[in-house]
Design a protein around this motif. Structure first.
Motif, PDB file in Angstrom:
ATOM      1  N   GLU A 314       0.836  -1.207   0.000  1.00 38.52           N
ATOM      2  CA  GLU A 314       0.000   0.000   0.000  1.00 38.52           C
ATOM      3  C   GLU A 314       0.866   1.251   0.000  1.00 38.52           C
ATOM      4  O   GLU A 314       0.657   2.180  -0.783  1.00 38.52           O
ATOM      5  CB  GLU A 314      -0.907   0.026   1.239  1.00 38.52           C
ATOM      6  CG  GLU A 314      -2.209  -0.682   1.080  1.00 38.52           C
ATOM      7  CD  GLU A 314      -3.219  -0.245   2.122  1.00 38.52           C
ATOM      8  OE1 GLU A 314      -4.402  -0.490   1.905  1.00 38.52           O
ATOM      9  OE2 GLU A 314      -2.835   0.351   3.150  1.00 38.52           O
ATOM     10  N   GLU A 315       1.821   1.262   0.909  1.00 38.16           N
ATOM     11  CA  GLU A 315       2.672   2.445   1.043  1.00 38.16           C
ATOM     12  C   GLU A 315       3.480   2.694  -0.228  1.00 38.16           C
ATOM     13  O   GLU A 315       3.700   3.846  -0.623  1.00 38.16           O
ATOM     14  CB  GLU A 315       3.573   2.277   2.266  1.00 38.16           C
ATOM     15  CG  GLU A 315       2.796   2.329   3.574  1.00 38.16           C
ATOM     16  CD  GLU A 315       3.557   1.743   4.755  1.00 38.16           C
ATOM     17  OE1 GLU A 315       4.748   1.408   4.571  1.00 38.16           O
ATOM     18  OE2 GLU A 315       2.960   1.608   5.839  1.00 38.16           O
ATOM     19  N   HIS A 316       3.889   1.621  -0.891  1.00 37.59           N
ATOM     20  CA  HIS A 316       4.639   1.765  -2.137  1.00 37.59           C
ATOM     21  C   HIS A 316       3.796   2.436  -3.209  1.00 37.59           C
ATOM     22  O   HIS A 316       4.241   3.396  -3.863  1.00 37.59           O
ATOM     23  CB  HIS A 316       5.116   0.393  -2.630  1.00 37.59           C
ATOM     24  CG  HIS A 316       5.547   0.390  -4.065  1.00 37.59           C
ATOM     25  ND1 HIS A 316       6.753   0.928  -4.482  1.00 37.59           N
ATOM     26  CD2 HIS A 316       4.914  -0.044  -5.202  1.00 37.59           C
ATOM     27  CE1 HIS A 316       6.854   0.810  -5.789  1.00 37.59           C
ATOM     28  NE2 HIS A 316       5.758   0.226  -6.247  1.00 37.59           N
ATOM     29  N   TYR A 317       2.579   1.940  -3.427  1.00 33.73           N
ATOM     30  CA  TYR A 317       1.750   2.472  -4.505  1.00 33.73           C
ATOM     31  C   TYR A 317       1.268   3.893  -4.226  1.00 33.73           C
ATOM     32  O   TYR A 317       1.055   4.669  -5.150  1.00 33.73           O
ATOM     33  CB  TYR A 317       0.580   1.523  -4.782  1.00 33.73           C
ATOM     34  CG  TYR A 317       1.012   0.302  -5.554  1.00 33.73           C
ATOM     35  CD1 TYR A 317       1.312   0.389  -6.909  1.00 33.73           C
ATOM     36  CD2 TYR A 317       1.167  -0.928  -4.921  1.00 33.73           C
ATOM     37  CE1 TYR A 317       1.740  -0.717  -7.617  1.00 33.73           C
ATOM     38  CE2 TYR A 317       1.596  -2.045  -5.629  1.00 33.73           C
ATOM     39  CZ  TYR A 317       1.886  -1.934  -6.974  1.00 33.73           C
ATOM     40  OH  TYR A 317       2.324  -3.023  -7.678  1.00 33.73           O
ATOM     41  N   VAL A 318       1.121   4.234  -2.966  1.00 38.81           N
ATOM     42  CA  VAL A 318       0.796   5.623  -2.615  1.00 38.81           C
ATOM     43  C   VAL A 318       2.018   6.515  -2.836  1.00 38.81           C
ATOM     44  O   VAL A 318       1.923   7.597  -3.430  1.00 38.81           O
ATOM     45  CB  VAL A 318       0.309   5.723  -1.155  1.00 38.81           C
ATOM     46  CG1 VAL A 318       0.250   7.187  -0.704  1.00 38.81           C
ATOM     47  CG2 VAL A 318      -1.068   5.081  -1.015  1.00 38.81           C
ATOM     48  N   ALA A 319       3.185   6.060  -2.396  1.00 42.93           N
ATOM     49  CA  ALA A 319       4.407   6.857  -2.510  1.00 42.93           C
ATOM     50  C   ALA A 319       4.774   7.143  -3.959  1.00 42.93           C
ATOM     51  O   ALA A 319       5.272   8.228  -4.279  1.00 42.93           O
ATOM     52  CB  ALA A 319       5.561   6.150  -1.803  1.00 42.93           C
ATOM     53  N   CYS A 320       4.518   6.173  -4.854  1.00 45.83           N
ATOM     54  CA  CYS A 320       4.870   6.389  -6.259  1.00 45.83           C
ATOM     55  C   CYS A 320       3.759   7.091  -7.032  1.00 45.83           C
ATOM     56  O   CYS A 320       3.894   7.318  -8.236  1.00 45.83           O
ATOM     57  CB  CYS A 320       5.257   5.076  -6.935  1.00 45.83           C
ATOM     58  SG  CYS A 320       3.906   3.914  -7.162  1.00 45.83           S
ATOM     59  N   GLY A 321       2.664   7.428  -6.358  1.00 50.21           N
ATOM     60  CA  GLY A 321       1.614   8.233  -6.975  1.00 50.21           C
ATOM     61  C   GLY A 321       0.567   7.462  -7.750  1.00 50.21           C
ATOM     62  O   GLY A 321      -0.315   8.074  -8.365  1.00 50.21           O
ATOM     63  N   GLU A 322       0.613   6.127  -7.733  1.00 49.62           N
ATOM     64  CA  GLU A 322      -0.399   5.361  -8.466  1.00 49.62           C
ATOM     65  C   GLU A 322      -1.739   5.348  -7.747  1.00 49.62           C
ATOM     66  O   GLU A 322      -2.784   5.365  -8.384  1.00 49.62           O
ATOM     67  CB  GLU A 322       0.083   3.927  -8.687  1.00 49.62           C
ATOM     68  CG  GLU A 322       1.072   3.773  -9.827  1.00 49.62           C
ATOM     69  CD  GLU A 322       1.020   2.371 -10.424  1.00 49.62           C
ATOM     70  OE1 GLU A 322      -0.019   2.000 -10.993  1.00 49.62           O
ATOM     71  OE2 GLU A 322       2.029   1.666 -10.294  1.00 49.62           O
ATOM     72  N   PHE A 323      -1.712   5.272  -6.401  1.00 45.21           N
ATOM     73  CA  PHE A 323      -2.949   5.227  -5.626  1.00 45.21           C
ATOM     74  C   PHE A 323      -3.011   6.419  -4.688  1.00 45.21           C
ATOM     75  O   PHE A 323      -1.979   6.909  -4.209  1.00 45.21           O
ATOM     76  CB  PHE A 323      -3.028   3.949  -4.774  1.00 45.21           C
ATOM     77  CG  PHE A 323      -3.069   2.666  -5.555  1.00 45.21           C
ATOM     78  CD1 PHE A 323      -3.316   2.651  -6.911  1.00 45.21           C
ATOM     79  CD2 PHE A 323      -2.856   1.454  -4.914  1.00 45.21           C
ATOM     80  CE1 PHE A 323      -3.344   1.463  -7.621  1.00 45.21           C
ATOM     81  CE2 PHE A 323      -2.886   0.262  -5.609  1.00 45.21           C
ATOM     82  CZ  PHE A 323      -3.129   0.270  -6.970  1.00 45.21           C
ATOM     83  N   GLN A 324      -4.225   6.865  -4.409  1.00 46.08           N
ATOM     84  CA  GLN A 324      -4.429   7.822  -3.336  1.00 46.08           C
ATOM     85  C   GLN A 324      -4.693   7.057  -2.052  1.00 46.08           C
ATOM     86  O   GLN A 324      -4.866   5.840  -2.063  1.00 46.08           O
ATOM     87  CB  GLN A 324      -5.629   8.720  -3.642  1.00 46.08           C
ATOM     88  CG  GLN A 324      -6.967   7.976  -3.625  1.00 46.08           C
ATOM     89  CD  GLN A 324      -8.151   8.895  -3.798  1.00 46.08           C
ATOM     90  OE1 GLN A 324      -8.088   9.872  -4.523  1.00 46.08           O
ATOM     91  NE2 GLN A 324      -9.250   8.579  -3.120  1.00 46.08           N
ATOM     92  N   GLN A 325      -4.716   7.765  -0.933  1.00 48.78           N
ATOM     93  CA  GLN A 325      -5.089   7.133   0.334  1.00 48.78           C
ATOM     94  C   GLN A 325      -6.602   7.303   0.519  1.00 48.78           C
ATOM     95  O   GLN A 325      -7.125   8.405   0.410  1.00 48.78           O
ATOM     96  CB  GLN A 325      -4.326   7.762   1.491  1.00 48.78           C
ATOM     97  CG  GLN A 325      -2.816   7.615   1.337  1.00 48.78           C
ATOM     98  CD  GLN A 325      -2.081   7.815   2.638  1.00 48.78           C
ATOM     99  OE1 GLN A 325      -2.325   7.121   3.621  1.00 48.78           O
ATOM    100  NE2 GLN A 325      -1.159   8.760   2.651  1.00 48.78           N
ATOM    101  N   ASP A 326      -7.272   6.200   0.797  1.00 49.81           N
ATOM    102  CA  ASP A 326      -8.735   6.199   0.744  1.00 49.81           C
ATOM    103  C   ASP A 326      -9.416   6.424   2.082  1.00 49.81           C
ATOM    104  O   ASP A 326     -10.651   6.410   2.150  1.00 49.81           O
ATOM    105  CB  ASP A 326      -9.223   4.870   0.140  1.00 49.81           C
ATOM    106  CG  ASP A 326      -8.968   4.803  -1.365  1.00 49.81           C
ATOM    107  OD1 ASP A 326      -8.562   5.830  -1.942  1.00 49.81           O
ATOM    108  OD2 ASP A 326      -9.167   3.723  -1.960  1.00 49.81           O
ATOM    109  N   ASN A 327      -8.639   6.641   3.153  1.00 45.93           N
ATOM    110  CA  ASN A 327      -9.242   6.883   4.463  1.00 45.93           C
ATOM    111  C   ASN A 327      -8.472   7.981   5.184  1.00 45.93           C
ATOM    112  O   ASN A 327      -7.252   8.075   5.069  1.00 45.93           O
ATOM    113  CB  ASN A 327      -9.231   5.601   5.301  1.00 45.93           C
ATOM    114  CG  ASN A 327     -10.128   4.530   4.716  1.00 45.93           C
ATOM    115  OD1 ASN A 327     -11.312   4.482   4.996  1.00 45.93           O
ATOM    116  ND2 ASN A 327      -9.561   3.668   3.872  1.00 45.93           N
ATOM    117  N   ALA A 328      -9.208   8.805   5.934  1.00 47.23           N
ATOM    118  CA  ALA A 328      -8.555   9.928   6.600  1.00 47.23           C
ATOM    119  C   ALA A 328      -9.274  10.286   7.894  1.00 47.23           C
ATOM    120  O   ALA A 328     -10.496  10.155   8.007  1.00 47.23           O
ATOM    121  CB  ALA A 328      -8.522  11.151   5.682  1.00 47.23           C
TER     122      ALA A 328
END
Length: 336
Positions: A314-328
């Motif tokens: 998860e952290e990889h795909y968020v860090a490289c910009g492919e995914f956003q974070q879906d909970n806040a």
């Protein structure tokens, strides 16, 4: 706004669905909430069931509690209000929800526990006004992603707060109706293949989701039957997760994630101070199902390593910009 949004379906659905009844979900499961607690609060102790409310008070409200009046929207069966009362967060707490059945049970449970400073009433915040400058604290626990008229309602919440008052929101902020990109669906399915059989259901997704054709539905049903009996040992790769359609959401609960992608932008339009602490979920929120939550063994080193690996993905795909974070977890302060 969508003409297919039926508030009667929403009221009926949430009169029956008690989200506080189980910890077998992304938000409450102990092995996941420890990570969420670290990402939101910088703390590693999420052993308390009320970890989110407790640390919110400790980090943001400690010098202020008890505040005078607290409003909790989309309160459901009242677990959050009773938790806030136990923690001494407010002198008076009002919980509102569109679902009469949930409100009835919330009253019963608060009375059973002797919380006479909590009141509950049926209210559709999409339609009803709120008193201005009335509340010191507004709690929206998993609430805003159920709000269709998000701009209108957030404006009302802002006006309902006293100057210096806080809005606390813990939310799914991913795509509306959880309509994910093809790439995100692909990775979610890949992650499900990483799970051992005891930690995954053969095919997850709504079994009655509308398909594009009768033939597609029949094919999907046959696939589920074959998968469940493990007859396809020769299959190298198959679909293990099916994204729910917009039609399925509108049929079962048209409020679920109806305008979730707009939550953070709209809050920033109405509040000068907005603290957004993301806690991801772009893979885990979707890939883990009841088989995982029921069979995960925290004493198993293999299970722990597997979960840590998925966290890292998860952290990889968020860090490289492919995914956003879906909970806040979001704290808004009214400064005027």
């Amino acid at each position: 706004m969508s003409e297919e949004y039926d508030s009667k379906i929403v009221a009926e659905h949430w009169s029956m669905a008690d989200c506080s009844a189980s910890d077998r979900n992304f938000y409450c499961f102990p092995a996941i909430r420890n990570r969420s607690c670290r990402l939101i609060f910088g703390e590693t102790d999420a052993s308390r069931k009320d970890w989110c409310e407790y640390w919110t008070i400790e980090k943001y409200l400690k010098p202020l509690v008890p505040v005078g009046r607290c409003l909790s929207i989309c309160c459901g069966f009242g677990e959050v209000e009773r938790t806030l009362a136990r923690l001494g967060a407010a002198e008076r707490i009002t919980g509102i929800d569109i679902a009469p059945g949930a409100i009835e049970q919330a009253r019963v449970r608060a009375d059973r526990e002797g919380f006479h400073n909590i009141e509950y009433r049926v209210c559709d915040v999409n339609k009803e006004e709120l008193p201005e400058a009335e509340y010191d604290l507004i709690w929206a626990n998993g609430a805003l992603h159920h709000i269709r008229d998000i701009e209108l309602v957030v404006g009302r919440l802002s006006r309902a707060l006293k100057p210096g008052g806080l809005l606390v929101s813990n939310e799914y902020v991913g795509p509306d109706y959880q309509q994910l990109s093809v790439r995100q669906q692909e990775i979610i399915n890949a992650v499900k293949h990483l799970l051992p059989r005891e930690l995954r259901t053969p095919l997850t997704g709504p079994p009655d989701a509308p398909g594009p054709s009768l033939g597609a539905k029949v094919k999907d049903l046959l696939g589920r039957v074959v998968n469940s009996y493990k007859l396809r040992d020769d299959v190298v790769y198959e679909k293990l997760w099916d994204m729910p359609s917009v039609a399925w959401f509108r049929k079962t609960d048209p409020s679920e994630c109806v305008r979730s992608s707009a939550i953070v932008p709209v809050l920033k339009e109405h509040f000068a101070e907005v603290d957004v602490r993301y806690f991801n979920g772009s893979i885990i929120f979707y890939a883990l199902d009841q088989a995982f939550y029921q069979n995960y063994d925290p004493g198993s080193a293999a299970h722990r390593r597997l979960l840590e690996m998925i966290f890292a993905l998860e952290e990889h795909y968020v860090a490289c910009g492919e995914f956003q974070q879906d909970n806040a977890h979001i704290i808004c302060r009214k400064v005027q």
